[in-house]
Scaffold this motif. Structure first.
Motif, PDB file in Angstrom:
ATOM      1  N   MET B  24       0.994  -1.367  -0.101  1.00 15.52           N
ATOM      2  CA  MET B  24       0.136  -0.180   0.013  1.00 15.52           C
ATOM      3  C   MET B  24       0.865   1.451  -0.164  1.00 15.52           C
ATOM      4  O   MET B  24       2.041   1.178   0.937  1.00 15.52           O
ATOM      5  CB  MET B  24      -1.061   0.262   1.527  1.00 15.52           C
ATOM      6  CG  MET B  24      -1.830   1.008   1.216  1.00 15.52           C
ATOM      7  SD  MET B  24      -2.973   1.199   2.552  1.00 15.52           S
ATOM      8  CE  MET B  24      -4.307  -0.071   1.660  1.00 15.52           C
ATOM      9  N   ASP B  25       0.861   2.306  -0.696  1.00 10.56           N
ATOM     10  CA  ASP B  25       1.334   3.377  -0.703  1.00 10.56           C
ATOM     11  C   ASP B  25       0.209   4.604  -0.463  1.00 10.56           C
ATOM     12  O   ASP B  25      -0.920   4.364  -0.838  1.00 10.56           O
ATOM     13  CB  ASP B  25       2.106   3.752  -1.905  1.00 10.56           C
ATOM     14  CG  ASP B  25       1.306   3.753  -3.127  1.00 10.56           C
ATOM     15  OD1 ASP B  25       0.377   3.713  -3.539  1.00 10.56           O
ATOM     16  OD2 ASP B  25       2.132   4.147  -4.028  1.00 10.56           O
ATOM     17  N   ILE B  26       0.067   6.169  -0.111  1.00  8.93           N
ATOM     18  CA  ILE B  26      -0.336   6.420   0.209  1.00  8.93           C
ATOM     19  C   ILE B  26      -0.688   7.662  -0.575  1.00  8.93           C
ATOM     20  O   ILE B  26       0.868   8.289  -0.554  1.00  8.93           O
ATOM     21  CB  ILE B  26      -1.142   6.911   1.426  1.00  8.93           C
ATOM     22  CG1 ILE B  26      -1.661   5.741   2.231  1.00  8.93           C
ATOM     23  CG2 ILE B  26      -1.826   8.009   2.226  1.00  8.93           C
ATOM     24  CD1 ILE B  26      -2.094   6.074   4.417  1.00  8.93           C
ATOM     25  N   VAL B  27      -1.449   7.945  -2.297  1.00  7.77           N
ATOM     26  CA  VAL B  27      -1.138   9.505  -2.332  1.00  7.77           C
ATOM     27  C   VAL B  27      -1.852  10.521  -2.432  1.00  7.77           C
ATOM     28  O   VAL B  27      -3.237  10.942  -2.147  1.00  7.77           O
ATOM     29  CB  VAL B  27      -0.709   8.549  -4.385  1.00  7.77           C
ATOM     30  CG1 VAL B  27       0.491   8.033  -4.588  1.00  7.77           C
ATOM     31  CG2 VAL B  27      -2.190   8.545  -4.326  1.00  7.77           C
ATOM     32  N   PRO B  28      -1.239  12.017  -2.623  1.00  6.00           N
ATOM     33  CA  PRO B  28      -2.176  13.067  -2.596  1.00  6.00           C
ATOM     34  C   PRO B  28      -3.568  13.437  -3.502  1.00  6.00           C
ATOM     35  O   PRO B  28      -3.196  12.516  -3.966  1.00  6.00           O
ATOM     36  CB  PRO B  28      -1.644  14.503  -3.133  1.00  6.00           C
ATOM     37  CG  PRO B  28       0.264  13.906  -3.464  1.00  6.00           C
ATOM     38  CD  PRO B  28       0.428  12.419  -3.016  1.00  6.00           C
ATOM     39  N   VAL B  29      -4.429  14.087  -3.032  1.00  5.87           N
ATOM     40  CA  VAL B  29      -5.209  13.523  -3.841  1.00  5.87           C
ATOM     41  C   VAL B  29      -5.507  15.134  -4.404  1.00  5.87           C
ATOM     42  O   VAL B  29      -6.304  15.098  -5.892  1.00  5.87           O
ATOM     43  CB  VAL B  29      -6.780  13.998  -2.843  1.00  5.87           C
ATOM     44  CG1 VAL B  29      -8.485  14.192  -3.622  1.00  5.87           C
ATOM     45  CG2 VAL B  29      -7.019  12.229  -2.344  1.00  5.87           C
ATOM     46  N   ASP B  30      -4.493  16.161  -3.968  1.00  5.93           N
ATOM     47  CA  ASP B  30      -4.960  17.445  -5.373  1.00  5.93           C
ATOM     48  C   ASP B  30      -3.388  18.361  -4.674  1.00  5.93           C
ATOM     49  O   ASP B  30      -2.582  17.538  -3.211  1.00  5.93           O
ATOM     50  CB  ASP B  30      -6.111  17.875  -5.358  1.00  5.93           C
ATOM     51  CG  ASP B  30      -6.271  18.386  -3.292  1.00  5.93           C
ATOM     52  OD1 ASP B  30      -5.377  18.545  -2.458  1.00  5.93           O
ATOM     53  OD2 ASP B  30      -7.318  18.844  -3.146  1.00  5.93           O
ATOM     54  N   ASN B  31      -3.100  19.481  -4.668  1.00  4.00           N
ATOM     55  CA  ASN B  31      -2.291  20.275  -4.678  1.00  4.00           C
ATOM     56  C   ASN B  31      -2.476  21.136  -3.559  1.00  4.00           C
ATOM     57  O   ASN B  31      -2.029  22.491  -2.972  1.00  4.00           O
ATOM     58  CB  ASN B  31      -1.746  20.947  -6.093  1.00  4.00           C
ATOM     59  CG  ASN B  31      -0.602  20.859  -5.822  1.00  4.00           C
ATOM     60  OD1 ASN B  31       0.509  19.310  -5.046  1.00  4.00           O
ATOM     61  ND2 ASN B  31       0.844  21.164  -6.688  1.00  4.00           N
ATOM     62  N   LYS B  32      -3.859  21.093  -2.772  1.00  2.00           N
ATOM     63  CA  LYS B  32      -3.697  21.448  -1.311  1.00  2.00           C
ATOM     64  C   LYS B  32      -3.689  21.945  -0.060  1.00  2.00           C
ATOM     65  O   LYS B  32      -3.876  19.895   0.315  1.00  2.00           O
ATOM     66  CB  LYS B  32      -5.571  22.109  -1.693  1.00  2.00           C
ATOM     67  CG  LYS B  32      -6.248  22.159  -3.195  1.00  2.00           C
ATOM     68  CD  LYS B  32      -5.718  23.956  -3.567  1.00  2.00           C
ATOM     69  CE  LYS B  32      -5.782  24.157  -5.085  1.00  2.00           C
ATOM     70  NZ  LYS B  32      -5.071  25.798  -5.740  1.00  2.00           N
ATOM     71  N   ARG B  33      -3.698  22.075   1.034  1.00  3.39           N
ATOM     72  CA  ARG B  33      -3.458  22.467   2.183  1.00  3.39           C
ATOM     73  C   ARG B  33      -5.549  22.990   2.359  1.00  3.39           C
ATOM     74  O   ARG B  33      -5.900  23.653   1.942  1.00  3.39           O
ATOM     75  CB  ARG B  33      -3.304  23.356   2.397  1.00  3.39           C
ATOM     76  CG  ARG B  33      -3.198  23.508   4.503  1.00  3.39           C
ATOM     77  CD  ARG B  33      -1.560  24.466   4.899  1.00  3.39           C
ATOM     78  NE  ARG B  33      -0.964  23.509   5.045  1.00  3.39           N
ATOM     79  CZ  ARG B  33      -0.938  23.531   6.798  1.00  3.39           C
ATOM     80  NH1 ARG B  33      -1.812  23.320   7.305  1.00  3.39           N
ATOM     81  NH2 ARG B  33       0.268  22.315   7.425  1.00  3.39           N
ATOM     82  N   TYR B  34      -5.453  21.805   3.354  1.00  3.28           N
ATOM     83  CA  TYR B  34      -6.748  22.432   3.768  1.00  3.28           C
ATOM     84  C   TYR B  34      -7.633  23.023   5.447  1.00  3.28           C
ATOM     85  O   TYR B  34      -6.036  22.733   6.435  1.00  3.28           O
ATOM     86  CB  TYR B  34      -7.750  20.659   3.836  1.00  3.28           C
ATOM     87  CG  TYR B  34      -7.880  20.279   1.862  1.00  3.28           C
ATOM     88  CD1 TYR B  34      -9.181  20.600   1.617  1.00  3.28           C
ATOM     89  CD2 TYR B  34      -7.478  19.691   1.809  1.00  3.28           C
ATOM     90  CE1 TYR B  34      -9.632  20.185   0.485  1.00  3.28           C
ATOM     91  CE2 TYR B  34      -7.644  19.469   0.583  1.00  3.28           C
ATOM     92  CZ  TYR B  34      -8.729  19.741  -0.424  1.00  3.28           C
ATOM     93  OH  TYR B  34      -8.812  19.816  -0.947  1.00  3.28           O
TER      94      TYR B  34
END
Lengths: 165, 165
Positions: B24-34
């Motif tokens: 498993m790896d985990i990738v960013p969904v977008d280029n944003k901070r929330y």
DNA sequence: CCCTTTTCACCTAGGTGGTAAGAT
DNA sequence: ATCTTACCACCTAGGTGAAAAGGG
């Protein structure tokens, strides 16, 4: 229960790029049953061995791994578990109480380990080597017979810290 | 810390006699901070993403195993651990807090997994397939922003029993 | 002001020998 | 009389959110 102290081995001479299983089984030293004679602090023969128990094998949980991986580490068998319950279904190694046993370490080339199983005898032949160390012979008990053993267990086993003075 | 609830998958269609790694790896969904806006109970964009972190991979501890073995069980990723420490040396998956992420499950034929490593990106190509499930997207935090999440964690995680009423 | 880190009590999970009761 | 079993208090090891303290 676990065997304590656990067997720990180092291995050399493997092919670094070959895959191997490492396994342990425990075989009777003789055909005798023993009792402990307290006043002489000795185990004495007390008749013939009980009838054989189902064969069990502890396959080291890092198996299979490359020769390189095995040779880089100390290989510990501390998670191996023993039982005197002949109907055990947890895959523990089954032994008779009050008998003498010899643990054996087996190095099995991966292509020879196809029918390796916790509930079958270890195959023999090309690509399978067994090693045993006479200093690791032990006698099984359900209660310790000797205060030096109890002391050693309490002093050395981290889980027995509650019994230290 | 562990991810909770953990991802659990079932796999079908493997070759029963072929060996595979599952990772498993985990990738960013977008280029944003929330940031979380409490009065509207919503995550709102709060600027661009922080700079990328070192790539990490969780190799399922049962790897490698046969297609038969993988297909027989539910494959759980409950021992996967996350950290926000970019200097982590425990092999945990490194993520930024306050970002959205998508976990991905990878099925890797053994002969394609030779340079599989916890600290390198997962190779791609023939013999490697990736799966992701949009319903498993999550936002990272260092403290829960929302009482329903806290409630869910306390109610469902056995280790949080001490906080149940 | 908002987010992060540290420490803590409280759990799960499971490995110890002691002890009393049970079995043969 | 001797060995075994079942249960227990007491550990190791480590996963929780709360709360207080720290940081930009």
């Amino acid at each position: 229960r676990r065997m304590f102290p656990a067997m720990r081995v180092k291995i050399s001479g493997l092919d670094p790029h070959q895959q191997y299983y490492i396994a342990m089984d425990i075989v009777p030293v003789d055909n005798k049953r023993y009792r402990y004679v307290y006043h002489s602090s000795k185990w004495m023969v007390a008749g013939n061995a009980d009838s054989p128990v189902p064969p069990r094998v502890y396959i080291h949980p890092d198996s299979p791994a490359s020769g390189e991986t095995w040779m880089r580490q100390v290989i510990s068998f501390d998670k191996l578990k023993l039982t005197n319950n002949e109907l055990d279904d947890q895959g523990h190694i089954i032994l008779h109480s009050m008998h003498k046993y010899q643990p054996r370490v087996h190095v099995i080339r991966k292509d020879c380990g196809d029918d390796l199983s916790p509930i079958k005898p270890i195959p023999s032949g090309e690509g399978v080597k067994a090693f045993s160390f006479p200093e690791t012979v032990f006698t099984t008990v359900t209660a310790y017979q000797n205060q030096q053993i109890t002391r050693l267990k309490i002093d050395r086993n981290p889980f027995a810290k509650g019994f230290r003075d």
